[in-house]
Design a protein around this motif. Structure first.
Motif, mmCIF file in Angstrom:
data_model
loop_
_atom_site.group_PDB
_atom_site.id
_atom_site.type_symbol
_atom_site.label_atom_id
_atom_site.label_comp_id
_atom_site.label_asym_id
_atom_site.label_seq_id
_atom_site.Cartn_x
_atom_site.Cartn_y
_atom_site.Cartn_z
ATOM 1 N N LYS A 123 -7.935 -1.629 -3.795
ATOM 2 C CA LYS A 123 -7.258 -2.215 -2.648
ATOM 3 C C LYS A 123 -6.613 -3.546 -3.067
ATOM 4 C CE LYS A 123 -8.501 0.837 0.482
ATOM 5 N NZ LYS A 123 -7.488 1.658 1.188
ATOM 6 N N LEU A 124 -5.436 -3.803 -2.498
ATOM 7 C CA LEU A 124 -4.770 -5.057 -2.816
ATOM 8 C C LEU A 124 -5.631 -6.256 -2.418
ATOM 9 C CD1 LEU A 124 -0.994 -4.617 -1.927
ATOM 10 C CD2 LEU A 124 -2.115 -4.464 -4.133
ATOM 11 N N PHE A 128 0.202 -11.335 -4.777
ATOM 12 C CA PHE A 128 -0.359 -10.774 -3.553
ATOM 13 C C PHE A 128 -0.865 -11.833 -2.587
ATOM 14 C CE2 PHE A 128 -1.324 -7.869 -7.151
ATOM 15 C CZ PHE A 128 -0.363 -6.918 -6.863
ATOM 16 N N LEU A 149 -0.344 -12.516 1.831
ATOM 17 C CA LEU A 149 -0.120 -11.260 2.550
ATOM 18 C C LEU A 149 -1.139 -11.145 3.687
ATOM 19 C CD1 LEU A 149 0.556 -8.733 -0.361
ATOM 20 C CD2 LEU A 149 2.213 -10.021 0.985
ATOM 21 N N GLU A 199 -1.236 -5.898 5.381
ATOM 22 C CA GLU A 199 -0.438 -5.690 4.170
ATOM 23 C C GLU A 199 -1.312 -5.507 2.938
ATOM 24 O OE1 GLU A 199 3.515 -8.274 5.473
ATOM 25 O OE2 GLU A 199 1.798 -9.243 4.493
ATOM 26 N N CYS A 238 -2.813 -1.679 1.219
ATOM 27 C CA CYS A 238 -2.196 -0.719 0.295
ATOM 28 C C CYS A 238 -3.166 -0.401 -0.834
ATOM 29 C CB CYS A 238 -0.912 -1.294 -0.283
ATOM 30 S SG CYS A 238 0.429 -1.427 0.904
ATOM 31 N N MET A 294 3.551 2.014 -5.801
ATOM 32 C CA MET A 294 3.206 0.759 -5.147
ATOM 33 C C MET A 294 4.443 0.121 -4.521
ATOM 34 S SD MET A 294 1.470 -2.681 -6.828
ATOM 35 C CE MET A 294 2.899 -2.998 -7.883
ATOM 36 N N ASP A 309 5.172 2.105 -1.309
ATOM 37 C CA ASP A 309 4.178 2.026 -0.231
ATOM 38 C C ASP A 309 3.991 0.611 0.304
ATOM 39 O OD1 ASP A 309 3.850 4.703 -0.616
ATOM 40 O OD2 ASP A 309 1.964 4.538 -1.745
ATOM 41 N N CYS A 310 4.193 -0.394 -0.544
ATOM 42 C CA CYS A 310 3.865 -1.778 -0.172
ATOM 43 C C CYS A 310 5.141 -2.613 -0.123
ATOM 44 C CB CYS A 310 2.874 -2.376 -1.156
ATOM 45 S SG CYS A 310 1.370 -1.393 -1.366
ATOM 46 N N VAL A 358 5.036 -6.370 -1.152
ATOM 47 C CA VAL A 358 4.876 -6.517 -2.598
ATOM 48 C C VAL A 358 6.192 -6.217 -3.304
ATOM 49 C CG1 VAL A 358 3.704 -5.606 -4.633
ATOM 50 C CG2 VAL A 358 2.409 -6.048 -2.545
ATOM 51 N N ARG A 359 6.893 -5.178 -2.823
ATOM 52 C CA ARG A 359 8.171 -4.816 -3.438
ATOM 53 C C ARG A 359 9.165 -5.964 -3.351
ATOM 54 N NH1 ARG A 359 9.471 -0.385 -0.626
ATOM 55 N NH2 ARG A 359 10.869 -1.397 0.858
#
Length: 468
Positions: free
Chosen positions: A2-3, A12, A15, A19, A22, A111, A114-115, A118-119
């Motif tokens: 998990k993030l 990260f 967040l 969030e 992810c 990633m 989905d996130c 983060v992207r």
């Protein structure tokens, strides 16, 4: 993973709880200190999160190790070649034991999909890092090219410079011998009593002092006395002759005393001959000084660039030699502004294991900035000493102080940022201090501190005795 487990990582941070839900997939990998992690041109397969330790990115350009950046705990990397589809742009070496969380290419793309938060941060980081790497690489490759050219030029100049220096040093002794032989032939036609033993011109030669220092008033008085006496002898060029003879220690008294031994009709010829004799000696001295300067510059360039040495590995470096070479290289700028340089060296400091040419780049950037900061007639002082207080290791400290305009307090925190400059448009790239910071902090694991107020700015560089 998990993030949320990575929330202390820069990427990260900040967040929200939602969030951080992810899920990403990767593996832990470890490297030992000194281990090569990858090479420039290797296929890039992973996005990395640094959990522990420090590693360094560098390139080898024209045989020289070009430091790029340092990654430490909490930082992320690898997104640039993955997103661009290119191999690794540099080599990576573990400075300490390193532990990474490594995400392969497929999971990296998942990633990003989905996130969204983060992207966005990864893409922003990539854009900033790409700009920084491109500009830094360009700047440093340009510096390395200039260094290589300078080293090659120094090599080509070395032989003729040494030959010219030897010739200029031999010229004075040759002139002495020429004077001796030629005046021996002429003494019978010049002296009232030519058959005395010894070299009859020796008393006049003993007066000549090329390094004599006279005040303006003393020089003027001697010239006036000599001009009056020579005009009485009928010399039209008395002023020109007097100026030259006084410059090396002659007076009306010592010349007139010697001339009493000469035939009266030969006295004007003797004075004209002495004028040219002194002029030749002064020209010989100027030639010696100039060729010595060329030779010193060639030596400084060789020392500055560490020509003919392996620049990929740390070497035992004399800090003072590097600073002195840098001062010689920058001497033209110092002379133009009539800047006084005060050196306070601790002669007891040891050699340090370091990258010599890159340390010289640091001295160049700092001293050049100090030159720009001070007004005409300003002062720059350079002090070296052993320090055990700033860092956990035994370090050599170099403090470079100027009495220039100072750095405004509101921008002091930003001076080591890439592309930040307080200089006018076209006068600075904003990379000098950033490069110095990377070399000292990132490459040598040292430190740079700055304190500044109007009239007093000091940059203190701490270089550990050993690169770890």
């Amino acid at each position: 993973m998990k993030l949320k487990q990575l929330e202390n990582i820069d990427l990260f941070a900040d967040l929200s709880e939602e969030e951080l839900l992810c899920d990403i997939h990767g593996e832990m990998v470890e490297y030992k200190a000194g281990e090569q992690m990858w090479l420039e041109g290797d296929e890039a397969k992973y996005f990395m999160v640094v959990l522990e330790g420090t590693f360094q990115i560098y390139r080898i350009i024209k045989g020289q190790r070009l430091f790029i950046s340092t990654f430490t705990k909490g930082m992320t990397g690898g997104e640039l070649p993955l997103l661009a589809g290119t191999p690794h742009p540099g080599n990576a070496s573990a400075m300490t034991d390193v532990k990474l969380f490594r995400i392969d290419e497929d999971n990296f793309w998942q990633m990003l999909g989905d996130c969204v938060p983060v992207r966005k941060k990864i893409l922003k980081n990539m854009a900033n890092r790409l700009q920084e790497i491109n500009l830094l690489s360009f700047q440093r490759e340009k510096l390395l090219s200039l260094g290589t050219m300078a080293a090659g030029l120094a090599h080509e100049l070395n032989n003729p410079a040494s030959a010219a220096k030897r010739a200029s040093q031999n010229l004075l002794s040759t002139l002495d011998e020429f004077d001796h032989h030629s005046t021996e032939m002429l003494k019978s036609s010049m002296f009232k009593v030519p058959d005395r033993p010894g070299f009859l011109f020796q008393p006049i030669r003993d007066i000549i002092n090329i390094d004599i220092k006279l005040s303006s008033l003393e020089r003027s008085e001697r010239e006036d006395d000599l001009i009056d006496w020579m005009e009485e002898l009928g010399l039209d060029e008395a002023w020109d002759i007097a100026s030259m003879l006084v410059a090396v220690g002659f007076t009306k008294e010592n010349l007139s005393t010697f001339c009493e031994q000469l035939l009266p009709e030969q006295v004007p010829n003797f004075l004209r001959w002495m004028h040219k004799e002194v002029e030749m000696r002064l020209l010989s001295q100027e030639l010696t000084i100039s060729t010595t300067r060329i030779s010193d510059l060639v030596t400084a360039i060789k020392q500055y660039s560490y020509m003919d040495q392996n620049l990929q590995e740390a070497q035992k470096v004399n800090i003072h030699e590097g600073i002195n070479s840098t001062l010689i290289i920058l001497n033209h700028k110092l002379k133009t502004k009539r800047i006084q340089v005060i050196k306070e060296y601790d002669e007891g400091i040891p050699l340090v294991a370091a990258y010599g040419s890159e340390l010289n780049q640091v001295w160049t950037n700092l001293i050049d900035n100090a030159i720009d900061a001070v007004s005409e007639g300003g002062t720059i002082s350079i002090r070296t000493y052993i320090d055990d207080t700033c860092m956990d290791t035994h370090s050599i400290a170099v403090a470079i102080t100027d009495n220039g305009i100072g750095i405004p307090k509101e921008v002091q925190a930003r001076i080591f940022e890439p592309f930040f400059t307080t200089k006018g448009v076209g006068k600075g790239t904003g990379l000098g201090l950033e490069i110095a910071h990377r070399i000292i902090v990132g490459q040598h694991k040292g430190d740079i501190e700055v304190s500044s107020e109007p009239g007093h700015t000091t940059f203190t560089v701490y270089v550990p005795e050993e690169v770890k």
